[in-house]
Scaffold this motif. Sequence first.
Motif, PDB file in Angstrom:
ATOM      1  N   THR A  95       0.801  -1.029   0.084  1.00 13.05           N
ATOM      2  CA  THR A  95      -0.012  -0.134  -0.053  1.00 13.05           C
ATOM      3  C   THR A  95       0.835   1.065   0.157  1.00 13.05           C
ATOM      4  O   THR A  95       2.223   1.206   0.221  1.00 13.05           O
ATOM      5  N   SER A  96       0.170   2.321  -0.065  1.00 11.16           N
ATOM      6  CA  SER A  96       1.000   3.698  -0.018  1.00 11.16           C
ATOM      7  C   SER A  96       1.645   4.044   1.232  1.00 11.16           C
ATOM      8  O   SER A  96       2.605   4.569   1.253  1.00 11.16           O
ATOM      9  N   ASN A  97       1.242   3.237   2.142  1.00  6.47           N
ATOM     10  CA  ASN A  97       1.798   3.174   3.548  1.00  6.47           C
ATOM     11  C   ASN A  97       2.626   2.208   4.067  1.00  6.47           C
ATOM     12  O   ASN A  97       2.823   1.865   5.302  1.00  6.47           O
ATOM     13  N   SER A  98       2.942   1.317   2.779  1.00  7.07           N
ATOM     14  CA  SER A  98       3.932   0.147   3.331  1.00  7.07           C
ATOM     15  C   SER A  98       3.377  -1.085   4.095  1.00  7.07           C
ATOM     16  O   SER A  98       4.121  -1.372   4.994  1.00  7.07           O
ATOM     17  N   TRP A  99       2.223  -1.228   3.898  1.00  7.60           N
ATOM     18  CA  TRP A  99       1.424  -2.160   4.493  1.00  7.60           C
ATOM     19  C   TRP A  99       1.165  -3.351   3.538  1.00  7.60           C
ATOM     20  O   TRP A  99       1.010  -2.895   2.034  1.00  7.60           O
ATOM     21  N   PRO A 100       0.964  -4.746   3.842  1.00  2.00           N
ATOM     22  CA  PRO A 100       0.737  -5.794   2.663  1.00  2.00           C
ATOM     23  C   PRO A 100      -0.538  -5.620   2.294  1.00  2.00           C
ATOM     24  O   PRO A 100      -1.526  -5.207   3.167  1.00  2.00           O
ATOM     25  N   ASN A 101      -1.037  -6.015   1.012  1.00  2.00           N
ATOM     26  CA  ASN A 101      -2.449  -6.111   0.634  1.00  2.00           C
ATOM     27  C   ASN A 101      -2.834  -7.437  -0.074  1.00  2.00           C
ATOM     28  O   ASN A 101      -3.721  -7.345  -0.976  1.00  2.00           O
ATOM     29  N   GLY A 102      -2.003  -8.350  -0.095  1.00  2.00           N
ATOM     30  CA  GLY A 102      -2.126  -9.526  -0.720  1.00  2.00           C
ATOM     31  C   GLY A 102      -1.509  -9.735  -2.029  1.00  2.00           C
ATOM     32  O   GLY A 102      -1.917 -10.761  -2.722  1.00  2.00           O
ATOM     33  N   THR A 103      -0.856  -8.865  -2.411  1.00  2.00           N
ATOM     34  CA  THR A 103      -0.321  -8.628  -3.934  1.00  2.00           C
ATOM     35  C   THR A 103       0.575  -9.760  -4.400  1.00  2.00           C
ATOM     36  O   THR A 103       0.356 -10.386  -5.382  1.00  2.00           O
ATOM     37  N   ALA A 104       1.221 -10.157  -3.173  1.00  2.00           N
ATOM     38  CA  ALA A 104       2.117 -11.248  -3.510  1.00  2.00           C
ATOM     39  C   ALA A 104       1.389 -12.564  -3.927  1.00  2.00           C
ATOM     40  O   ALA A 104       1.562 -13.555  -4.557  1.00  2.00           O
ATOM     41  N   LEU A 105       0.285 -12.965  -2.952  1.00  2.00           N
ATOM     42  CA  LEU A 105      -0.645 -14.258  -3.209  1.00  2.00           C
ATOM     43  C   LEU A 105      -1.344 -14.135  -4.503  1.00  2.00           C
ATOM     44  O   LEU A 105      -1.540 -15.148  -5.144  1.00  2.00           O
ATOM     45  N   ILE A 106      -1.794 -12.960  -4.793  1.00  2.00           N
ATOM     46  CA  ILE A 106      -2.419 -12.682  -6.277  1.00  2.00           C
ATOM     47  C   ILE A 106      -1.462 -13.292  -7.190  1.00  2.00           C
ATOM     48  O   ILE A 106      -1.845 -13.840  -8.205  1.00  2.00           O
ATOM     49  N   ALA A 107      -0.275 -12.698  -7.215  1.00  2.00           N
ATOM     50  CA  ALA A 107       0.593 -12.914  -8.386  1.00  2.00           C
ATOM     51  C   ALA A 107       1.027 -14.414  -8.464  1.00  2.00           C
ATOM     52  O   ALA A 107       1.094 -14.986  -9.706  1.00  2.00           O
ATOM     53  N   THR A 108       1.164 -15.158  -7.181  1.00  2.00           N
ATOM     54  CA  THR A 108       1.220 -16.759  -7.334  1.00  2.00           C
ATOM     55  C   THR A 108       0.188 -17.362  -7.868  1.00  2.00           C
ATOM     56  O   THR A 108       0.264 -18.238  -8.578  1.00  2.00           O
ATOM     57  N   TYR A 109      -1.054 -16.959  -7.303  1.00  2.00           N
ATOM     58  CA  TYR A 109      -2.097 -17.654  -7.946  1.00  2.00           C
ATOM     59  C   TYR A 109      -2.517 -17.371  -9.361  1.00  2.00           C
ATOM     60  O   TYR A 109      -2.672 -18.279 -10.068  1.00  2.00           O
ATOM     61  N   GLU A 110      -2.142 -16.274  -9.899  1.00  2.00           N
ATOM     62  CA  GLU A 110      -2.385 -16.007 -11.409  1.00  2.00           C
ATOM     63  C   GLU A 110      -1.071 -16.708 -12.357  1.00  2.00           C
ATOM     64  O   GLU A 110      -1.604 -17.102 -13.132  1.00  2.00           O
ATOM     65  N   ARG A 111       0.006 -17.087 -11.444  1.00  2.00           N
ATOM     66  CA  ARG A 111       0.667 -17.603 -12.316  1.00  2.00           C
ATOM     67  C   ARG A 111       0.491 -19.066 -12.434  1.00  2.00           C
ATOM     68  O   ARG A 111       1.029 -19.722 -13.735  1.00  2.00           O
ATOM     69  N   THR A 112      -0.144 -19.632 -11.545  1.00  2.00           N
ATOM     70  CA  THR A 112      -0.431 -21.093 -11.590  1.00  2.00           C
ATOM     71  C   THR A 112      -1.557 -21.236 -12.782  1.00  2.00           C
ATOM     72  O   THR A 112      -1.799 -22.241 -13.217  1.00  2.00           O
ATOM     73  N   LEU A 113      -2.374 -20.089 -13.119  1.00  2.00           N
ATOM     74  CA  LEU A 113      -3.244 -20.197 -14.471  1.00  2.00           C
ATOM     75  C   LEU A 113      -2.855 -19.721 -15.763  1.00  2.00           C
ATOM     76  O   LEU A 113      -3.366 -19.710 -16.638  1.00  2.00           O
ATOM     77  N   ASP A 114      -1.332 -19.418 -15.861  1.00  3.58           N
ATOM     78  CA  ASP A 114      -0.700 -18.577 -16.978  1.00  3.58           C
ATOM     79  C   ASP A 114      -0.946 -19.677 -18.129  1.00  3.58           C
ATOM     80  O   ASP A 114      -0.522 -20.831 -18.096  1.00  3.58           O
ATOM     81  N   PRO A 115      -1.544 -19.174 -19.245  1.00  6.54           N
ATOM     82  CA  PRO A 115      -1.699 -20.226 -20.290  1.00  6.54           C
ATOM     83  C   PRO A 115      -0.597 -20.658 -21.186  1.00  6.54           C
ATOM     84  O   PRO A 115      -0.382 -21.709 -21.658  1.00  6.54           O
ATOM     85  N   SER A 116       0.673 -20.110 -20.610  1.00  2.00           N
ATOM     86  CA  SER A 116       1.979 -20.162 -21.261  1.00  2.00           C
ATOM     87  C   SER A 116       2.357 -21.705 -20.787  1.00  2.00           C
ATOM     88  O   SER A 116       3.122 -22.426 -21.333  1.00  2.00           O
ATOM     89  N   GLY A 117       1.885 -22.402 -19.629  1.00  2.00           N
ATOM     90  CA  GLY A 117       2.220 -23.394 -18.693  1.00  2.00           C
ATOM     91  C   GLY A 117       3.390 -23.466 -18.105  1.00  2.00           C
ATOM     92  O   GLY A 117       3.684 -24.496 -17.537  1.00  2.00           O
TER      93      GLY A 117
END
Length: 849
Positions: A656-678
């Motif tokens: 966040t703008s105040n340097s707290w976590p907001n789940g971005t890391a979890l989203i990035a890992t989740y979406e990578r598992t669905l990446d169509p490139s395999g």
Amino acid sequence: MSADTTTSEKDTHANTFNRPFTFPDSSIHEGVTYPAPLRTRTTPSPHPTFKTHSSAHTTQTAGRPTTSPRARLPSHLTTSPISPPPTSSSLSPPPLNIRPPPPARGLVSWEQRGIHHARTKSLRDSMRKSGESGQTSATERVKVAMQVPKGANISEWKEETRTPTPVTIVEEGPPEHGAGRGLQDEAANKEGPEGVKDDRPGVLRTAEVSDDKWRRGVGTSSIIPRASAIVSNAAAEFNHLQIRAAPNAPNDYTPVPLDCPADRPSIRSAGELSAEETSWLDTRRNKTVDAMRDLFQRIAIPAFDAPAYLTDHANNQSALPNIAIAASGGGWRALLNGAGAIAAFDSREESSTSPGHIGGLLQSSTYLAGLSGGGWLVGSLFNNNFTTVSALLNDPSNTVWRFENSVFQGPDRGSIQLVDSARYFDTISDQVRGKRDAGFARSLTDYWGRALSFQLINATDGGPGYTWSSIALADHFAQGDAPFPVLVADGRAPGESLISGNATVYEFNPYEFGSWDPTTFGFVPVEFLGSNFSNGLLASSEDCVRGFDNSGFIMGTSSSLFNQFLLNLNNTDIPNFARSFIANVLESIGQDNNDIADYSPNPFYGYNNLTSRNAQSSRLTLVDGGEDLQNIPLQPLIQPNRHVDVIFAVDSSADTSNSWPNGTALIATYERTLDPSGIANGTSFPYVPDTESFVNLGLNRRPTFFGCNSSNTSSVTPLVVYLPNSPYVFQSNISTFTPSYSIDTRNAIVQNGYDVVTMANGTVDPQWPVCVGCAILSRSLERTETDVPDACSQCFQRYCWDGTTNSTAAAPYEPALRDEAISGAVGKRKDVTIAAVVLAVSTVLLGSM
């Protein structure tokens, strides 16, 4: 209980906390200006725009992406299975970026590369003694600047108006190699027993000294608290510290080609675990059974005999829980917040096994992964004999975890700081110069890693001889008394932008370096990094390089994001001469080496030519593992071959703008598992909401379980216990790039991290320890078809994400402290100026030119 606590409840909690830390009165200062929470981002986000799929849209807010994917139902509310990400039946790399094999490299010999082998250092030393090198040490340059009389000892010389602070020193001769001789006791001046080398986990070993090195005689540092600090059961050994195991690098920081073993190393396929890890798992998993029994004896799930359950399945490892811990990146903030979590998980820490605590989780875990600042934490623990957090905080030699002086100043050795800094810079310059003179590429990460080592490795010279592969040789690891450490980095060519779908994720473990991704799909023995592999083999004419896998270099690789910090100094309002220094250094290194770690020669040259992006390049360059937004090191832990059931994900990110976590890391890992490139290659991850929902629903304010029912996916998915950094007793959202911390601030962040993962020792929710136990058992209960205890069902109702989303734009996230009781006991943070940083960096880098 709600996240917002009433005043009366706060008072009750303050009175009932059974804390591992209690700030002593001596650390409470009236009128002190304490570090305020970060309200605005002072450094542009280094992360690229977040790549999303067609089901999501991306907006940019405060320098970070905000992704709003479609609403995803939680596993226990979805009735039909959802298609898993693309998989390969044999976990072999899919045909990505098919290309012809690279031209033959000819197996270039080390002599052709101009490498001087082991003779380099002695030749260089002799040149310096005879004055032929043309180099002037940093110490000599400072002596000239301070007008020290020629031939005078700089530490003894006195200015008319200033006298260096006297330093009490203890002379120590070199350790007797092979004897494991104890160092002179710092507290009682008693020598340790002859012939004894103490490798017990939890005993912090002191640094080696040679006949030309001196070490200050100092006592234990003042930490929180003296009376009831986190102190390991082994802390009583402080007065009998033993010499650490000898480093196994043949020539300190300089890699050296040596004879290969009879069984010559080669690249192995990533289709399965290594033979070494498989064998180690047999030992470790057996050790975790007793640790889990002890943990569940204390947790005591109502109406369920968990210890008996574990005993009944003790002979079937596949039925038992398999636990992993992941510590995110975030610089020193992440190191310290993660340290609080590890202290809470560690049964060796005082009070960690008391009611409301969860000590023993570390002993029950199989894997411990770190990235960037979390990687510093993991690396520091394992390079210091898998000691405890309290031992590092209380280190009597004051050589580790002292962050009052930044890495740009160097440690306080008791002399004038300018003099101490000069010696520090000169040491780093000499160490990196040795690697360069031996014919190996260097980058800013070499300097960065060496500087980090002075803070993280308990050695007076930063431990230039400590290697990552030496972890495998330590008794505490080989005997299964510690979890399996993994550090993460991303593959990236200089100037390339990374997103989670295109970055190759590499891991360093005690046995190997490599990637499970189909873009590499191979591993090399980490001990032989720097060797000239081609087509997966090391030709008979090639030597085996040792010493390339320096621990500091690997920790620096996982945090090379800080190279951008160094580079950006040139764009600040600093004197022209300092800007010129930086420009000259970067020119000497080469622009391509600015923000990467160079692992040339590429061990994967000619390997997996049909799918590998690096097969045609003789160079392999790596960067910070969080540059693809996966700032929690989850990729190594969701590999199907590792069969991890539950991941405790400690998130210290500054999303966040105040340097707290907001789940971005979890989203990035989740979406990578669905990446169509395999690129996911069979990995699976629980469904998670968007970042706005994380903030609006308070999921970044308290622990949350994701993936509570694995039957909702067609492939094995671990349960993720998300533990975001949140202010309990201290506003720990300090900038990632803050380089120095007072003792009080350091300890307050550790204390806050302890409270985050224990929910203030169970006072926010008395059932939290039980719910931790239920998360551990969840997948195991499914495999054994055991009914879920009622207490666990209640926990899952309370902590499992229920599929609710709220994707409206979140208001600025400025959380208040949960407990004000000890927050005022935090001292003032000591910062260094940009000018001081630039001068420090310039000095160390120019010394190597």
